[in-house]
Design a protein around this motif. Structure first.
Motif, mmCIF file in Angstrom:
data_model
loop_
_atom_site.group_PDB
_atom_site.id
_atom_site.type_symbol
_atom_site.label_atom_id
_atom_site.label_comp_id
_atom_site.label_asym_id
_atom_site.label_seq_id
_atom_site.Cartn_x
_atom_site.Cartn_y
_atom_site.Cartn_z
ATOM 1 N N PHE A 1 0.866 -1.173 0.000
ATOM 2 C CA PHE A 1 0.000 0.000 0.000
ATOM 3 C C PHE A 1 0.908 1.230 0.000
ATOM 4 C CE2 PHE A 1 -2.771 -3.074 2.429
ATOM 5 C CZ PHE A 1 -3.691 -3.257 1.407
ATOM 6 N N TRP A 2 1.026 1.876 -1.144
ATOM 7 C CA TRP A 2 1.914 3.030 -1.272
ATOM 8 C C TRP A 2 1.309 4.278 -0.656
ATOM 9 C CZ3 TRP A 2 6.665 1.930 -2.296
ATOM 10 C CH2 TRP A 2 7.001 0.894 -3.180
ATOM 11 N N GLN A 3 2.125 5.054 0.034
ATOM 12 C CA GLN A 3 1.724 6.363 0.538
ATOM 13 C C GLN A 3 2.259 7.405 -0.438
ATOM 14 O OE1 GLN A 3 2.844 7.054 4.620
ATOM 15 N NE2 GLN A 3 1.834 5.223 5.375
ATOM 16 N N ILE A 4 1.346 7.947 -1.247
ATOM 17 C CA ILE A 4 1.707 8.910 -2.287
ATOM 18 C C ILE A 4 1.089 10.259 -1.928
ATOM 19 C CG2 ILE A 4 1.651 9.399 -4.760
ATOM 20 C CD1 ILE A 4 1.095 6.387 -5.194
ATOM 21 N N ASP A 5 1.909 11.301 -1.858
ATOM 22 C CA ASP A 5 1.396 12.604 -1.437
ATOM 23 C C ASP A 5 0.760 13.352 -2.604
ATOM 24 O OD1 ASP A 5 3.496 13.777 -2.904
ATOM 25 O OD2 ASP A 5 4.777 13.993 -1.149
ATOM 26 N N THR A 6 0.274 14.549 -2.346
ATOM 27 C CA THR A 6 -0.439 15.318 -3.368
ATOM 28 C C THR A 6 0.486 15.815 -4.477
ATOM 29 O OG1 THR A 6 -0.232 17.270 -1.947
ATOM 30 C CG2 THR A 6 -2.315 16.059 -1.852
ATOM 31 N N GLN A 7 1.796 15.721 -4.263
ATOM 32 C CA GLN A 7 2.760 16.087 -5.297
ATOM 33 C C GLN A 7 3.172 14.876 -6.142
ATOM 34 O OE1 GLN A 7 3.522 19.385 -5.648
ATOM 35 N NE2 GLN A 7 2.020 19.602 -3.983
ATOM 36 N N GLY A 8 2.591 13.722 -5.824
ATOM 37 C CA GLY A 8 2.930 12.516 -6.555
ATOM 38 C C GLY A 8 4.218 11.868 -6.092
ATOM 39 N N LYS A 9 4.759 12.323 -4.944
ATOM 40 C CA LYS A 9 5.976 11.745 -4.393
ATOM 41 C C LYS A 9 5.619 10.567 -3.483
ATOM 42 C CE LYS A 9 8.756 14.884 -6.155
ATOM 43 N NZ LYS A 9 9.497 15.788 -5.258
ATOM 44 N N ILE A 10 6.442 9.532 -3.513
ATOM 45 C CA ILE A 10 6.146 8.301 -2.773
ATOM 46 C C ILE A 10 6.922 8.318 -1.468
ATOM 47 C CG2 ILE A 10 6.104 5.783 -2.888
ATOM 48 C CD1 ILE A 10 6.483 6.347 -6.052
ATOM 49 N N ARG A 11 6.201 8.482 -0.349
ATOM 50 C CA ARG A 11 6.839 8.587 0.961
ATOM 51 C C ARG A 11 7.368 7.229 1.439
ATOM 52 N NH1 ARG A 11 5.095 13.288 3.658
ATOM 53 N NH2 ARG A 11 4.531 14.834 2.079
ATOM 54 N N THR A 12 6.525 6.207 1.344
ATOM 55 C CA THR A 12 6.907 4.840 1.688
ATOM 56 C C THR A 12 5.784 3.906 1.232
ATOM 57 O OG1 THR A 12 7.721 3.375 3.462
ATOM 58 C CG2 THR A 12 5.883 4.828 4.016
#
Length: 372
Positions: free
Chosen positions: A146-157
């Protein structure tokens, strides 16, 4: 702002989490309190277990000092020294895009995807995979990311989890199958800053937001109640200010797991300066004791229904129509008041446990078309 002398040790990887002295789980679920002046732990028992519903161990510094006849306000003798200057925050780290892309295949072996296929069929499951970027990991055979993707499209973990493909339940034996992509990659100096699961969907500014604890529940609920943007915080204790700043100005409904209502109601008040929060007590009101002991969540109840029952048929509105009029004219919730009264008596419970769930989709469709 008042600074506290004693705080729970901030998460900086599993080396900052410990075995709970009460529940003695194999996994590290315990956060210790630290003295912010010295950085030292107070005592191995002074801390909080994140299994709040099933354990509840929370031994504060104040309780420890009282139990050991130590003055809570008395400073320990120390050499005169200046307070350390706060260091500049390190830049947030992100998962390489190549790792992310490589995980978006092999869905035929993914146990969680197999479970979704059994619930919704190929078309809906394919849409869910695309919407939430449901991925596959080789860390355990059949595991999900389950990817954590922020509103900038960057993948946190990414959270790696293993599910039973038939029941959809997490595999907890012989150990709890949970890990993190950033930990598996073992990148030196990785600066983790988590975000909401599904946060990338907040580019849609029109829909209200719904938040649940687990990623699985968010994905399943998005099929039954697509009027919301469904997000997940990962656990009962992960609903916090850092993750919720992104919700500024939004309308947010919280759907805690059973036994989590009080905790999230308190947090909703603390976070009210960010957004308009409401907390659903539907499960708390309708669950029987057996369900409460299991700590069931919204998805556990939703999957008792055929998701097609939740599909909204277009309804023509006029100025004289009220929401109650429309509810009574909708076949999906005929006799809802009588069914609801019957459910207050556990002896009358049937497989159709929570007819109120069927009304949620219609109610929010009505409210937001009306602008209410």
């Amino acid at each position: 702002m008042k600074e506290h002398k004693y705080i729970l040790e901030p998460y900086k990887g599993m080396n900052t989490r410990y075995h709970c002295p009460s529940c003695q789980q194999k996994e590290k679920t315990f956060s210790l309190y630290i003295d912010t002046y010295t950085g030292e732990h107070i005592h191995p028992t002074v801390g909080r277990c994140n299994r709040e519903s099933n354990c509840g161990h929370h031994y504060t510094p104040k309780q420890y000092f009282h139990d050991n006849n130590i003055s809570f306000d008395t400073q320990q003798p120390t050499l005169c020294k200046s307070r350390p200057v706060a260091s500049q925050p390190k830049p947030v780290s992100f998962i390489p895009i190549e790792v992310f892309k490589a995980s978006l295949q092999g869905h035929e072996t993914n146990h969680f995807v197999k479970y979704l296929l059994s619930l919704f069929g190929e078309e809906v499951t394919t849409e869910l995979i695309s919407r939430y970027f449901i991925a596959t990991s080789k860390y355990w055979k059949g595991a999900t990311v389950f990817w954590q993707i922020d509103t900038q499209g960057k993948i946190r973990t990414g959270k790696i989890m293993l599910y039973d493909p038939i029941t959809g339940k997490r595999v907890k034996e012989p150990f709890s199958h949970i890990n993190w992509v950033h930990k598996v990659l073992n990148q030196p100096g990785y600066e983790l800053k988590q975000c909401l699961f599904g946060e990338h969907l907040l580019i849609d500014k029109a829909k209200p937001v719904a938040i649940v604890e687990s990623e699985k529940t968010a994905i399943i609920a998005s099929v039954y109640l697509p009027q919301f943007i469904w997000l997940a915080v990962g656990s009962l204790t992960n609903l916090n200010a850092e993750k919720c700043t992104i919700l500024k100005g939004r309308s947010v409904s919280l759907f805690p797991d059973l036994n989590g209502f009080d905790k999230w109601s308190k947090m909703a008040k603390e976070l009210s300066h960010f957004a308009s929060f409401s907390v659903s007590d539907l499960l708390e009101r309708k669950a029987i004791e057996k369900e409460r002991k299991k700590g069931l969540d919204l998805a556990d109840f939703l999957v008792c229904y055929d998701w097609r029952q939740f599909v909204i048929k277009p309804v023509e509105h006029n100025k004289s129509t009220t929401i109650l009029d429309e509810l009574k004219d909708t076949s999906i919730i005929q006799n809802i008041e009588q069914q609801d009264r019957n459910l207050d008596n556990p002896a009358n419970r049937t497989n159709d446990q929570l007819p109120e769930l069927k009304t949620l989709a219609f109610i929010f469709e009505w409210m937001y078309k009306k602008g209410g």
